[in-house]
Design an enzyme around this catalytic site. Structure first.
Site, short mmCIF file in Angstrom:
data_model
loop_
_atom_site.label_atom_id
_atom_site.label_comp_id
_atom_site.label_asym_id
_atom_site.label_seq_id
_atom_site.Cartn_x
_atom_site.Cartn_y
_atom_site.Cartn_z
N THR A 77 40.38 -75.35 13.80
CA THR A 77 39.39 -74.33 14.21
C THR A 77 38.38 -74.88 15.22
O THR A 77 38.14 -76.09 15.26
CB THR A 77 38.63 -73.86 12.94
OG1 THR A 77 37.48 -73.13 13.32
CG2 THR A 77 38.15 -75.04 12.09
N ASP A 78 37.79 -73.98 15.98
CA ASP A 78 36.72 -74.39 16.91
C ASP A 78 35.43 -74.74 16.17
O ASP A 78 34.50 -75.30 16.76
CB ASP A 78 36.45 -73.29 17.96
CG ASP A 78 35.96 -71.97 17.37
OD1 ASP A 78 35.92 -71.82 16.13
OD2 ASP A 78 35.61 -71.06 18.16
N GLU A 79 35.35 -74.40 14.86
CA GLU A 79 34.10 -74.63 14.12
C GLU A 79 33.79 -76.12 13.95
O GLU A 79 32.66 -76.49 13.66
CB GLU A 79 34.13 -73.91 12.77
CG GLU A 79 34.41 -72.42 12.95
CD GLU A 79 34.12 -71.55 11.74
OE1 GLU A 79 33.35 -71.96 10.88
OE2 GLU A 79 34.70 -70.45 11.70
N TYR B 185 33.24 -75.97 5.05
CA TYR B 185 34.54 -75.60 5.63
C TYR B 185 34.83 -76.40 6.90
O TYR B 185 35.86 -77.08 7.00
CB TYR B 185 34.59 -74.09 5.94
CG TYR B 185 35.73 -73.70 6.86
CD1 TYR B 185 37.06 -73.87 6.47
CD2 TYR B 185 35.48 -73.18 8.14
CE1 TYR B 185 38.11 -73.52 7.33
CE2 TYR B 185 36.53 -72.84 8.99
CZ TYR B 185 37.83 -73.01 8.58
OH TYR B 185 38.87 -72.69 9.43
N LYS C 25 37.65 -79.34 7.68
CA LYS C 25 38.66 -79.22 8.74
C LYS C 25 38.52 -80.38 9.73
O LYS C 25 39.52 -80.93 10.21
CB LYS C 25 38.51 -77.88 9.49
CG LYS C 25 38.89 -76.65 8.70
CD LYS C 25 40.36 -76.59 8.29
CE LYS C 25 41.30 -76.37 9.45
NZ LYS C 25 42.70 -76.13 8.99
P1 NAD Z 1 43.94 -67.72 4.91
O1 NAD Z 1 42.83 -68.10 4.00
O2 NAD Z 1 44.20 -66.28 5.19
O3 NAD Z 1 45.33 -68.30 4.31
C1 NAD Z 1 45.44 -69.59 3.79
C2 NAD Z 1 46.79 -69.72 3.10
O4 NAD Z 1 46.91 -71.06 2.60
C3 NAD Z 1 46.96 -68.78 1.90
O5 NAD Z 1 48.24 -68.18 1.94
C4 NAD Z 1 46.82 -69.70 0.70
O6 NAD Z 1 47.57 -69.27 -0.43
C5 NAD Z 1 47.37 -71.02 1.25
N1 NAD Z 1 46.83 -72.18 0.54
C6 NAD Z 1 45.52 -72.46 0.26
N2 NAD Z 1 45.44 -73.60 -0.44
C7 NAD Z 1 46.71 -74.07 -0.57
C8 NAD Z 1 47.27 -75.22 -1.17
N3 NAD Z 1 46.50 -76.14 -1.79
N4 NAD Z 1 48.61 -75.40 -1.11
C9 NAD Z 1 49.39 -74.49 -0.49
N5 NAD Z 1 48.93 -73.38 0.07
C10 NAD Z 1 47.59 -73.16 0.04
O7 NAD Z 1 43.71 -68.55 6.22
P2 NAD Z 1 44.00 -68.13 7.75
O8 NAD Z 1 42.86 -67.35 8.25
O9 NAD Z 1 45.38 -67.59 7.85
O10 NAD Z 1 43.93 -69.57 8.45
C11 NAD Z 1 45.09 -70.38 8.58
C12 NAD Z 1 44.71 -71.68 9.26
O11 NAD Z 1 44.15 -71.40 10.54
C13 NAD Z 1 43.65 -72.48 8.50
O12 NAD Z 1 43.99 -73.84 8.57
C14 NAD Z 1 42.35 -72.20 9.26
O13 NAD Z 1 41.47 -73.29 9.16
C15 NAD Z 1 42.88 -72.02 10.67
N6 NAD Z 1 42.08 -71.15 11.53
C16 NAD Z 1 41.72 -69.91 11.12
C17 NAD Z 1 41.00 -69.07 11.97
C18 NAD Z 1 40.61 -67.66 11.57
O14 NAD Z 1 39.87 -67.01 12.30
N7 NAD Z 1 41.09 -67.15 10.44
C19 NAD Z 1 40.64 -69.52 13.24
C20 NAD Z 1 41.04 -70.81 13.64
C21 NAD Z 1 41.76 -71.60 12.78
P1 TYD Z 2 33.55 -64.72 9.39
O1 TYD Z 2 34.53 -63.61 9.57
O2 TYD Z 2 33.22 -65.14 7.99
O3 TYD Z 2 34.06 -65.95 10.26
P2 TYD Z 2 33.32 -67.35 10.62
O4 TYD Z 2 32.16 -67.55 9.74
O5 TYD Z 2 34.42 -68.33 10.35
O6 TYD Z 2 32.96 -67.25 12.06
O7 TYD Z 2 32.18 -64.31 10.07
C1 TYD Z 2 32.13 -63.99 11.45
C2 TYD Z 2 30.67 -63.78 11.79
O8 TYD Z 2 30.22 -62.60 11.10
C3 TYD Z 2 29.78 -64.91 11.34
O9 TYD Z 2 28.74 -65.09 12.30
C4 TYD Z 2 29.17 -64.40 10.03
C5 TYD Z 2 29.10 -62.90 10.26
N1 TYD Z 2 29.25 -62.07 9.03
C6 TYD Z 2 28.32 -61.05 8.79
O10 TYD Z 2 27.37 -60.83 9.56
N2 TYD Z 2 28.49 -60.28 7.66
C7 TYD Z 2 29.51 -60.49 6.78
O11 TYD Z 2 29.58 -59.77 5.74
C8 TYD Z 2 30.46 -61.53 7.07
C9 TYD Z 2 31.61 -61.79 6.13
C10 TYD Z 2 30.28 -62.28 8.22
#
Ligand code: NAD
Ligand code: TYD
Length: 371
Positions: A135-137, A161, A165
């Site tokens: 992630t970019d975070e 988080y 990461k």
């Molecule tokens: P998500 O939370 O929707 O899904 C995570 C999946 O991992 C789930 O299916 C869960 O069952 C599985 N999981 C969790 N713990 C586990 C374990 N111990 N063993 C096996 N499986 C396990 O997450 P996502 O949003 O699909 O993100 C996927 C990846 O992309 C993550 O690594 C996240 O850091 C990265 N990412 C997400 C975003 C975003 O905006 N969602 C952006 C950039 C990077």
């Molecule tokens: P989120 O979807 O949790 O992603 P991330 O924290 O990984 O960026 O949140 C996106 C943005 O929205 C973040 O600045 C937090 C804000 N947010 C709210 O304002 N209200 C909410 O209920 C949630 C879940 C997030």
């Protein structure tokens, strides 16, 4: 075949569905099915692919014996590592699971992959890839005029988080430099699209809006994120797997910086057009709540390396991606009803109950910055 960890989650399931639609190479989905994993996301492919091109193993990535056995049995040419605890708010209330899965789990996968990779012949070893989805975070928070994150921006994670990461990214990097394991890392901005669990801003807003519930905005709503449609993240990952140089990091971003208020207003306007309320507007449901502790102000991504070196281009812009997403949630109400189960409601209560309205400090800021 390829391994995908976390393939029952939001991005992993989109990746597997896109992969299966475009290629015949088999996929093994390794997922523990936590609250965020949902086998229903892959129901269509599981039903359609009775030829063994899609398989599922319910395995925890921290389980050394189970993961090693999967490598020995299936002999993948690559592992794409999506599995993680992924929600910042949950990491604030319960960081231990983030350390376990994101750090220890990634470490275990690296150990298992390394042992397997050492057993391969020279050609297989040269072709093998460990692609780590991050992630970019990890880069921390930007000021309003700072340049976007590049691959050389120093790490400065601020939440449990992002810290977990960041630790996993460092381990992945070390396995390349120390052992030569052919790794690739992608650091992507905020994703949105089908199958996203409604704890994250965009699906939470859409589903709450339709249920007549408040649309919670943390703090002043001016925090900025870069938003990328999930299918474009998946196409970037497939391209990095195919053409990325081992040991390299690639930033992935949508070039779509928006404040949270802009995002929520766009969603409300889209819903007003597609599913108008009998009276009033969805934006009337917007409610300011207490801010997230340590809330990063701005994320922005410079994806020049990915676009120039590998030729990646997103297919969706912010407006088309948001429109597709809102339509998907409108068309998939049974999916929403299933995931908003008892444990989901418990989470929402815990997360929002004591946030109340905006606190005093926030109200002052809001008065200075009308929406
Ligand atoms: P998500 O939370 O929707 O899904 C995570 C999946 O991992 C789930 O299916 C869960 O069952 C599985 N999981 C969790 N713990 C586990 C374990 N111990 N063993 C096996 N499986 C396990 O997450 P996502 O949003 O699909 O993100 C996927 C990846 O992309 C993550 O690594 C996240 O850091 C990265 N990412 C997400 C975003 C975003 O905006 N969602 C952006 C950039 C990077
Ligand atoms: P989120 O979807 O949790 O992603 P991330 O924290 O990984 O960026 O949140 C996106 C943005 O929205 C973040 O600045 C937090 C804000 N947010 C709210 O304002 N209200 C909410 O209920 C949630 C879940 C997030």
């Amino acid at each position: 075949m390829i391994f995908v960890t976390g393939g029952a989650g939001f991005i992993g399931s989109n990746f597997i569905l896109d992969w299966a639609a475009q290629r015949r190479e088999p996929v093994l989905n390794i997922d523990a099915l936590t609250y965020a994993g949902n086998a229903e996301n892959l129901a269509a492919i599981a039903a359609a692919k009775d030829d063994g091109t899609y398989r599922f193993e319910q395995v925890d990535i921290c389980d050394e014996a189970a993961v090693s056995a999967l490598f020995a049995t299936h002999r993948p040419r690559a592992i794409l590592h999506f599995a993680a605890e992924s929600h910042v708010d949950r990491s604030i209330l319960g960081p231990a699971e983030f350390v376990r899965t994101n750090i220890n789990g990634t470490f275990n996968l690296l150990q298992c992959a390394l042992a397997y990779w050492k057993s391969l012949d020279a050609d297989e070893a040269a072709a093998f890839r460990f692609l780590h989805v991050s992630t970019d975070e990890v880069y921390g928070s930007l000021g309003p005029d700072d340049a976007p994150f590049s691959e050389t921006t120093p790490y400065a994670p601020n939440s449990p988080y992002s810290a977990s990461k960041a630790a996993s990214d460092h381990l992945v990097r070390a396995y390349f430099h120390t052992y030569g394991l052919p790794v690739l890392t992608t650091n992507c901005s905020n994703n949105y699209g089908p199958f996203q669990f409604p704890e994250k801003l965009i699906p939470l807003t859409i589903t709450n809006a339709l249920e007549g519930e408040p649309l919670p905005i943390y703090g002043d709503g001016k925090n900025v994120r870069d938003w990328l449609f999930v299918g474009d993240h998946c196409s970037a990952i497939a391209l990095v797997l195919e053409k990325g140089r081992p040991g390299e990091v690639y930033n992935v971003g949508g070039m779509n910086e928006r404040t949270n208020l802009e995002v929520v207003h766009t969603l409300c306007a889209t819903l007003d057009a597609l599913r108008p309320k009998p009276s009033g507007k969805y934006a009337d449901q917007i409610t300011y709540v207490k801010d997230r502790p340590g809330h990063d102000r701005r994320y922005a991504i410079d994806a020049t390396k990915l676009t120039t070196e590998l030729g990646w281009k997103p297919a969706e812009n912010f407006e088309t991606g948001m429109d597709r997403t809102v339509r998907w949630y409108l068309d998939n109400q049974p999916w929403v009803a299933h995931v908003k189960d008892g444990s989901y409601r418990h989470w929402i209560e815990r997360q929002y109950a004591d946030r109340g309205g905006a606190d005093d400090a926030t109200v002052e800021v809001l008065e200075g910055h009308p929406t």
